[in-house]
Design an enzyme around this catalytic site. Sequence first.
Site, PDB file in Angstrom:
ATOM      1  N   TYR A 149      29.258  39.868  31.922  1.00 53.04           N
ATOM      2  CA  TYR A 149      28.133  39.314  31.312  1.00 53.04           C
ATOM      3  C   TYR A 149      27.138  39.198  32.853  1.00 53.04           C
ATOM      4  O   TYR A 149      25.981  39.436  32.701  1.00 53.04           O
ATOM      5  CB  TYR A 149      28.300  37.976  30.743  1.00 53.04           C
ATOM      6  CG  TYR A 149      27.222  36.952  30.682  1.00 53.04           C
ATOM      7  CD1 TYR A 149      26.136  37.278  29.925  1.00 53.04           C
ATOM      8  CD2 TYR A 149      27.297  35.702  31.527  1.00 53.04           C
ATOM      9  CE1 TYR A 149      24.905  36.282  29.990  1.00 53.04           C
ATOM     10  CE2 TYR A 149      26.013  34.959  31.837  1.00 53.04           C
ATOM     11  CZ  TYR A 149      24.993  35.337  30.895  1.00 53.04           C
ATOM     12  OH  TYR A 149      23.853  34.693  30.587  1.00 53.04           O
ATOM     13  N   GLY A 160      32.677  45.046  27.181  1.00 51.36           N
ATOM     14  CA  GLY A 160      33.332  43.597  27.546  1.00 51.36           C
ATOM     15  C   GLY A 160      32.285  42.846  28.491  1.00 51.36           C
ATOM     16  O   GLY A 160      32.017  43.021  29.495  1.00 51.36           O
ATOM     17  N   VAL A 161      31.632  42.044  27.841  1.00 50.32           N
ATOM     18  CA  VAL A 161      30.683  41.033  28.490  1.00 50.32           C
ATOM     19  C   VAL A 161      31.377  39.642  28.521  1.00 50.32           C
ATOM     20  O   VAL A 161      30.563  38.731  28.082  1.00 50.32           O
ATOM     21  CB  VAL A 161      29.387  41.080  27.944  1.00 50.32           C
ATOM     22  CG1 VAL A 161      28.658  42.328  28.412  1.00 50.32           C
ATOM     23  CG2 VAL A 161      29.401  41.176  26.492  1.00 50.32           C
ATOM     24  N   GLY A 162      32.421  39.491  29.259  1.00 51.74           N
ATOM     25  CA  GLY A 162      33.048  38.174  29.584  1.00 51.74           C
ATOM     26  C   GLY A 162      32.629  37.469  30.867  1.00 51.74           C
ATOM     27  O   GLY A 162      31.371  37.685  31.151  1.00 51.74           O
ATOM     28  N   ASN A 163      33.438  37.036  31.620  1.00 50.58           N
ATOM     29  CA  ASN A 163      32.878  36.549  32.807  1.00 50.58           C
ATOM     30  C   ASN A 163      32.420  37.314  33.678  1.00 50.58           C
ATOM     31  O   ASN A 163      31.299  36.950  34.414  1.00 50.58           O
ATOM     32  CB  ASN A 163      34.291  36.043  33.480  1.00 50.58           C
ATOM     33  CG  ASN A 163      34.904  34.578  32.929  1.00 50.58           C
ATOM     34  OD1 ASN A 163      33.847  33.731  32.547  1.00 50.58           O
ATOM     35  ND2 ASN A 163      36.220  34.317  32.729  1.00 50.58           N
ATOM     36  N   VAL A 164      32.882  38.520  33.865  1.00 52.70           N
ATOM     37  CA  VAL A 164      32.512  39.438  34.989  1.00 52.70           C
ATOM     38  C   VAL A 164      31.255  40.258  34.102  1.00 52.70           C
ATOM     39  O   VAL A 164      30.137  40.535  34.835  1.00 52.70           O
ATOM     40  CB  VAL A 164      33.629  40.381  35.499  1.00 52.70           C
ATOM     41  CG1 VAL A 164      32.912  41.423  36.268  1.00 52.70           C
ATOM     42  CG2 VAL A 164      34.406  39.611  36.199  1.00 52.70           C
ATOM     43  N   LYS A 219      52.823  39.664  45.534  1.00 53.41           N
ATOM     44  CA  LYS A 219      52.512  39.023  44.192  1.00 53.41           C
ATOM     45  C   LYS A 219      53.603  38.495  43.828  1.00 53.41           C
ATOM     46  O   LYS A 219      54.867  38.549  44.385  1.00 53.41           O
ATOM     47  CB  LYS A 219      52.397  40.421  43.207  1.00 53.41           C
ATOM     48  CG  LYS A 219      51.441  40.168  41.979  1.00 53.41           C
ATOM     49  CD  LYS A 219      49.926  40.240  42.425  1.00 53.41           C
ATOM     50  CE  LYS A 219      49.096  40.017  40.917  1.00 53.41           C
ATOM     51  NZ  LYS A 219      47.812  39.954  41.106  1.00 53.41           N
TER      52      LYS A 219
HETATM   53  P1  NAD Z   1      37.041  37.923  30.321  1.00 50.57           P
HETATM   54  O1  NAD Z   1      38.099  37.740  29.834  1.00 50.57           O
HETATM   55  O2  NAD Z   1      36.151  36.707  30.757  1.00 50.57           O
HETATM   56  O3  NAD Z   1      36.240  39.132  29.674  1.00 50.57           O
HETATM   57  C1  NAD Z   1      36.706  40.046  29.193  1.00 50.57           C
HETATM   58  C2  NAD Z   1      35.746  40.249  27.836  1.00 50.57           C
HETATM   59  O4  NAD Z   1      36.451  41.564  27.114  1.00 50.57           O
HETATM   60  C3  NAD Z   1      36.043  39.224  26.774  1.00 50.57           C
HETATM   61  O5  NAD Z   1      34.639  38.761  26.415  1.00 50.57           O
HETATM   62  C4  NAD Z   1      36.595  39.655  25.786  1.00 50.57           C
HETATM   63  O6  NAD Z   1      36.362  39.125  24.423  1.00 50.57           O
HETATM   64  C5  NAD Z   1      36.268  41.452  25.928  1.00 50.57           C
HETATM   65  N1  NAD Z   1      37.312  42.183  25.034  1.00 50.57           N
HETATM   66  C6  NAD Z   1      38.609  42.180  25.099  1.00 50.57           C
HETATM   67  N2  NAD Z   1      39.149  43.284  24.550  1.00 50.57           N
HETATM   68  C7  NAD Z   1      38.062  44.003  24.101  1.00 50.57           C
HETATM   69  C8  NAD Z   1      37.903  45.393  23.423  1.00 50.57           C
HETATM   70  N3  NAD Z   1      38.876  46.055  23.319  1.00 50.57           N
HETATM   71  N4  NAD Z   1      36.582  45.791  23.553  1.00 50.57           N
HETATM   72  C9  NAD Z   1      35.419  45.057  23.970  1.00 50.57           C
HETATM   73  N5  NAD Z   1      35.438  43.917  24.626  1.00 50.57           N
HETATM   74  C10 NAD Z   1      36.896  43.428  24.658  1.00 50.57           C
HETATM   75  O7  NAD Z   1      37.745  38.699  31.723  1.00 50.57           O
HETATM   76  P2  NAD Z   1      36.893  38.794  33.330  1.00 50.57           P
HETATM   77  O8  NAD Z   1      37.282  37.973  34.083  1.00 50.57           O
HETATM   78  O9  NAD Z   1      35.400  38.895  32.963  1.00 50.57           O
HETATM   79  O10 NAD Z   1      37.737  40.257  33.747  1.00 50.57           O
HETATM   80  C11 NAD Z   1      37.250  41.579  33.009  1.00 50.57           C
HETATM   81  C12 NAD Z   1      38.103  42.718  33.745  1.00 50.57           C
HETATM   82  O11 NAD Z   1      37.935  42.839  35.036  1.00 50.57           O
HETATM   83  C13 NAD Z   1      39.576  42.245  33.180  1.00 50.57           C
HETATM   84  O12 NAD Z   1      40.227  43.645  33.331  1.00 50.57           O
HETATM   85  C14 NAD Z   1      39.855  41.703  34.751  1.00 50.57           C
HETATM   86  O13 NAD Z   1      41.406  42.062  34.883  1.00 50.57           O
HETATM   87  C15 NAD Z   1      39.128  42.418  35.561  1.00 50.57           C
HETATM   88  N6  NAD Z   1      38.809  41.677  36.970  1.00 50.57           N
HETATM   89  C16 NAD Z   1      38.520  40.465  36.866  1.00 50.57           C
HETATM   90  C17 NAD Z   1      38.153  39.979  38.309  1.00 50.57           C
HETATM   91  C18 NAD Z   1      37.454  38.468  38.189  1.00 50.57           C
HETATM   92  O14 NAD Z   1      37.109  38.096  38.976  1.00 50.57           O
HETATM   93  N7  NAD Z   1      37.234  37.830  37.095  1.00 50.57           N
HETATM   94  C19 NAD Z   1      38.716  40.446  39.142  1.00 50.57           C
HETATM   95  C20 NAD Z   1      39.076  41.610  39.451  1.00 50.57           C
HETATM   96  C21 NAD Z   1      39.183  42.290  38.127  1.00 50.57           C
END
Ligand code: NAD
Length: 350
Positions: A190, A184-188, A80
């Site tokens: 959702y 949390g229904v963001g990228n992952v 890292k």
């Molecule tokens: P993202 O930012 O797209 O989605 C996160 C969502 O959580 C957002 O919609 C945000 O508004 C919401 N959020 C933030 N704080 C909140 C709270 N207190 N209560 C409810 N919702 C809340 O991120 P992502 O890419 O979807 O990743 C989500 C998690 O998965 C993170 O912890 C990330 O480190 C982990 N992760 C992601 C990936 C990846 O490929 N994107 C890979 C491994 C781990």
Amino acid sequence: MAIFTHPEFDGHELVAFHRDERSGLSAIIAVHNSNLGKALGGCRMWPYASEAEAITDVLRLSRGMTYKAALANLPQGGGKSVIIGDPRRDKTPQMMRAMGQFVESLAGRYYIAEDSGTSVADIHEMAGVTRYVGGLADARAQAEGRTGDPSPATAYGVFVGLKAAVRHRLGRDDLADLHVAIQGVGNVGYRLARHLHEAGARLTVTDLHAPHVQRCIDEFGAVSVGMDEIHAVDAEVFAPCALGAILNDTTIPQLRPRIVAGAANNQLARPAHDAELKARGVLYAPDYVINAGGIIDIYYEGEAYRWDTVRQHLDRIGDTLRTIFERAELESGATGAIADLLAEERFKRV
Ligand code: NAD
């Protein structure tokens, strides 16, 4: 400041410091272990309050990558890097190139990728001066409409892992009418919601961002709850997909689902919460095992990318979790501790 006796040092193979006066770059690269292959890990840019904080972070994160790669069945080691600075204020293309030169100077001992505070564009900038980059969607990928965003693979991997947990705990293979609470229904989150909906599950969701909740209501018939209620919903599965440290002294006693399976990194506030979940009869799918879809996707990015090949690899996340769950039962251990043991057996044996 002590490095070799630092509490997070844990036998790191390499810790390199670099300062570039012209661009203002202050960076650290850490390689924890490369027994299984070249060390790959993201570059985090963060306004650390002190150098000590940056060192602790890079050591902890690079060690985590070794464990993650080992359990993701990747021929890859853990590394890292961190850049000390505010990505919105301090980052310049010149600084990214200086970082690329730092990576190049290590002659392939560390491969860099994006992380919080760095973007695909930053990695492209670095790629102008170093070959040692991972996870970059090339021209062919872009022509095929792929962006290099690992979220779809992460979401699919979490879906596979969640099914393995349901099979182990509830003895069922179908998800029809299974109730899942997603934080949390963001990228992952959702995309996970979509997989679950297509498999017939019922969803309760929450998010900081109202439009993210609304699209789940509109598209999947989800029900929404307040942000501080989601872990206490009377569902079969809790899927944390937002922030870290969500399994803590406050939430664990209120947790109603008997399965925790979600994408968020560092879900346990403290290592002891692993045993606490076990003591309360909650099956916890260790976060770094179930959310490994992203690094699996990145591994294939540089090669001849075929979604079918990636998906077959992602399906093995289910097998790994099954092994962890069964061993945790046999050895009366907590799943997080058993995952660590299994990872160590793989990367230390080589
Ligand atoms: P993202 O930012 O797209 O989605 C996160 C969502 O959580 C957002 O919609 C945000 O508004 C919401 N959020 C933030 N704080 C909140 C709270 N207190 N209560 C409810 N919702 C809340 O991120 P992502 O890419 O979807 O990743 C989500 C998690 O998965 C993170 O912890 C990330 O480190 C982990 N992760 C992601 C990936 C990846 O490929 N994107 C890979 C491994 C781990």
